[in-house]
Scaffold this motif. Structure first.
Motif, PDB file in Angstrom:
ATOM      1  N   ALA A 192      -1.588  14.218  -0.421  1.00  0.00           N
ATOM      2  CA  ALA A 192      -2.905  14.950  -0.375  1.00  0.00           C
ATOM      3  C   ALA A 192      -3.015  15.423   0.804  1.00  0.00           C
ATOM      4  N   ALA A 193      -2.378  15.125   2.031  1.00  0.00           N
ATOM      5  CA  ALA A 193      -2.421  15.610   3.449  1.00  0.00           C
ATOM      6  C   ALA A 193      -1.620  16.747   3.478  1.00  0.00           C
TER       7      ALA A 193
ATOM      8  N   VAL B 181       0.858  -1.292  -0.100  1.00  0.00           N
ATOM      9  CA  VAL B 181      -0.003  -0.113  -0.060  1.00  0.00           C
ATOM     10  C   VAL B 181       0.701   1.143   0.067  1.00  0.00           C
ATOM     11  N   ALA B 182       2.156   1.094  -0.111  1.00  0.00           N
ATOM     12  CA  ALA B 182       2.956   2.126   0.109  1.00  0.00           C
ATOM     13  C   ALA B 182       2.612   3.380  -0.839  1.00  0.00           C
TER      14      ALA B 182
ATOM     15  N   CYS C 298      -1.219  18.752   0.829  1.00  0.00           N
ATOM     16  CA  CYS C 298      -1.774  20.005   0.281  1.00  0.00           C
ATOM     17  C   CYS C 298      -2.777  20.676   1.351  1.00  0.00           C
TER      18      CYS C 298
ATOM     19  N   LEU D  32       0.031   4.251  -2.416  1.00  0.00           N
ATOM     20  CA  LEU D  32      -1.278   4.623  -2.038  1.00  0.00           C
ATOM     21  C   LEU D  32      -0.968   5.479  -0.907  1.00  0.00           C
ATOM     22  N   ALA D  33      -0.267   5.106   0.168  1.00  0.00           N
ATOM     23  CA  ALA D  33       0.166   5.762   1.216  1.00  0.00           C
ATOM     24  C   ALA D  33       1.004   6.970   1.013  1.00  0.00           C
ATOM     25  N   LEU D  34       1.921   7.184   0.304  1.00  0.00           N
ATOM     26  CA  LEU D  34       2.764   8.215  -0.393  1.00  0.00           C
ATOM     27  C   LEU D  34       1.676   9.217  -0.952  1.00  0.00           C
ATOM     28  N   ALA D  35       0.703   8.767  -1.648  1.00  0.00           N
ATOM     29  CA  ALA D  35      -0.098   9.370  -2.404  1.00  0.00           C
ATOM     30  C   ALA D  35      -1.127  10.426  -1.255  1.00  0.00           C
ATOM     31  N   LEU D  36      -1.353   9.596  -0.566  1.00  0.00           N
ATOM     32  CA  LEU D  36      -2.213  10.105   0.832  1.00  0.00           C
ATOM     33  C   LEU D  36      -1.669  11.331   1.523  1.00  0.00           C
ATOM     34  N   ALA D  37      -0.187  10.888   1.617  1.00  0.00           N
ATOM     35  CA  ALA D  37       0.627  11.835   2.416  1.00  0.00           C
ATOM     36  C   ALA D  37       0.759  13.373   1.745  1.00  0.00           C
TER      37      ALA D  37
END
Lengths: 433, 180
Positions: free
Chosen positions: B19-20, B9-10, B22, B12-17
């Protein structure tokens, strides 16, 4: 900004190819690395009156809770073999099962004898087999034992399905009258027993590494005090009696020391007590709130929550040198740190910038990135299984306090069985000895 | 085998980080800002000034009016706080002035109970409840009350005054109670 963020999340989910399926409250998100389909066939039963529970359902739920396996519904099964020799691999291949687990239960002089076999459908080879015996009221123990055996053979990771859970129930009886009970159950919430009952708050229960003792905070003297209780005998010992806060007990990895919070010097600081000598030593020194200690495996590092920079964030310190280092930088509220067993992941309660909600998040301690594991808004008290595969946290559902189990890979989220009252403060036991 | 745990999930996790990250530019839009104004609807001083005997007339009228106000302030034993704050509000100070005078005169012992709303973690809230109780203690001591008269206990979020998961309930729960 929030809408933009949500939009971005939707896009990201699509890119990652994640589909979300809602089924009886159980959230299963499956992408390209989907859970491995496994058929846990209802076990054969050679006795008379039906058994109170289907052992295959318990095993299937265990494997599902890991987030790594997806048990196939029993109604889709063509045959119901109860031993390896009767398995027709072609049938299971057609169903898409990669593994089949079969078993048989036979009565043996008031006891039960359970035999099981786990088979690989593609290779048509037996992965493992075994047998386990016990009294009829140990049916769940036997089921969890089989789950542990199967899980370890399949993944190489020790199964944690025979572990226990502590939690607190607060039941409002009307007015200011609330009954607090400290409960111990199977990890999945089944078979709970009451360890302590009080009309004053009970909080922060935690298992000693030996699995035999627990520590918690009780207000039974109208002040918070820390107690240690032996689970088997019920014997309890009061370990603190200091002015002000007495809270957040945390066992050292070898069980010989207890870290906790006292405010006797003016503001909340973390102390460490040697349990044999009862000597205490203060390990933090700041004008702010320092609380929620959690030990690293080396017995020298303590992770904790502090608002020394204004908002609560997570720090780690070496209790020998006393130097503290900030660990969390994403979000304006990070608290209640817990480490996964391999110490690669920090699990915490997290609030994002610009949001009002508190969620469970996991931070990769090597890469630093953070991911949100819960979808509710008032999440509290994450506790990680000793093998790091699952975690349980407290949240609210329809205005009630409930416990949620979530696989660490985020694929499965399932509420634990509800009981009367508000459930909170889960604490996962270590592996059984 | 370790890779099974957190590996895939790395991305997705990176992408979420990212996004957070932003969102942080937008500031604290709905977090603590949600507290401004709305919670002031819970006014602990609601009853105060009522029935102050204004009809008494003459010079006695003023005294009885003041006495009525003092009695009303004395009746206030819960002091409310903003979210994540331990700053005393002016109305709390007025009531505490009366309590301080009483405590100086009678030397009685009281318990100051600190409470928080349900948001955030329990042990952090335990500490925050104590910080609020200490704010009241500090104010009373500045008014000449002996610290020996004041006992502090924090219940954190464990003993809510109002049950509910909204701002109205939360505002009633962020409090210090003075118990004789």
């Amino acid at each position: 900004m929030i809408n933009m963020l949500r939009g971005l999340l939707v896009v990201l989910c699509c890119v990652a190819g994640i589909a979300v399926a809602q089924e009886k409250n159980i959230l299963i998100t499956s992408g390209s690395n989907r859970a491995i389909p496994i058929a846990v066939v209802p076990f054969g039963w050679q006795g008379g009156t039906p058994l109170p529970e289907e052992i295959a359902t318990i095993i299937g739920n265990d494997l599902r809770n890991s987030g790594l396996y997806e048990p196939l519904p029993a109604q889709n099964m063509i045959g119901r073999p109860s031993q390896a020799a009767d398995v027709v691999y072609r049938d299971w291949q057609a169903l898409g099962a990669q593994y089949v687990l079969v078993g048989n239960i036979a009565p043996a002089g008031g006891r039960l004898q359970v035999q099981f076999a786990l088979l690989n459908v593609a290779t048509q080879q037996q992965v493992t087999s075994g047998s386990v015996g016990g009294s009829p009221d140990q049916l769940r123990d036997m089921a969890h034992h089989i789950s542990d055996q199967a899980f370890e053979k399949l993944t190489g990771i020790r199964g944690a399905f025979s572990t226990k859970l502590l939690y607190v129930i607060a039941e409002r009886l009307g007015g200011n009258n609330t009954r607090y009970t400290l409960q111990r159950s199977d990890y999945d919430g089944a078979r709970s027993v009451t360890l302590l009952q009080s009309r004053e708050p009970i909080l922060s229960p935690s298992y000693a590494p030996d699995g035999r003792r627990i520590a918690y905070v009780s207000f039974e003297q109208k002040r918070p005090r820390i107690f240690i209780q032996h689970i088997d005998t019920g014997r309890r010992e009061q370990v603190t009696n200091f002015e002000g806060l007495n809270g957040a007990p945390a066992w050292s990895p070898d069980g010989s020391r207890l870290a906790f919070v006292l405010s006797r010097d003016g503001n909340p600081e973390i102390y460490v007590m040697d349990l044999a000598s009862k000597q205490i030593r203060r390990v933090t020194n700041s004008m702010s709130i320092d609380t929620e200690p959690f030990w690293g495996k080396d017995g020298q590092t303590i992770y904790f929550t502090s608002d020394r920079a204004g908002k609560p964030q997570i720090y780690k310190m070496n209790i020998g040198s006393g130097t503290a280092e900030r660990v969390t930088f994403t979000g304006n509220y990070n608290a209640n740190p817990k480490l996964s067993a391999d110490e690669k992941t920090l699990v915490m309660i997290h609030r994002q910038e610009g949001y009002a909600v508190f969620r469970v998040a996991a931070q990769d301690l090597q890469r630093g990135n953070l991911r949100i594991l819960s979808e509710t808004s008032l999440d509290e008290s994450p506790t990680v299984a000793p093998n790091g595969i699952m975690l349980i946290y407290a949240t609210r559902q329809q205005g009630r306090g409930v416990l949620m189990l979530v696989s660490t890979n985020g694929r499965v989220r399932v509420p634990l069985p509800t009981v009367q009252g508000e459930i909170r403060e889960p604490s996962w036991s270590p592996f059984p000895n | 085998m370790e890779t099974l745990k957190f590996g895939k999930v790395a991305l997705l996790a990176l992408a979420l980080a990212v996004a957070a990250g932003c969102s942080s530019k937008g500031g604290d839009a709905s977090g603590e800002g949600a507290t401004d104004g709305s919670n002031l609807g819970v006014d602990p001083n609601a009853g105060y000034g009522s029935g102050s005997g204004s009809g008494a007339g003459g010079s006695g009228g003023l005294d009885s009016s003041l006495g009525g106000e003092e009695a009303a302030l004395r009746a206030i034993t819960s002091f409310y706080f903003e979210y994540d704050s331990s700053d005393l509000k002016p109305e709390a100070m007025r009531a505490l002035d009366v309590h301080a005078r009483d405590l100086r005169a009678n030397g009685a012992r009281v318990v100051l109970e600190g409470h928080t709303d349900e948001r955030g973690t329990r042990e952090y809230n335990m500490a925050l409840g104590e910080r609020r109780a200490k704010a009241v203690q500090r104010y009373l001591v500045l008014q000449g009350v002996s610290p020996a008269q004041l006992e502090l206990v924090s219940y954190g979020e464990e003993r809510p005054a109002a049950f509910g998961n909204d701002e109205q309930a939360w505002a009633q729960n962020r409090r210090v109670e003075l118990h004789k």
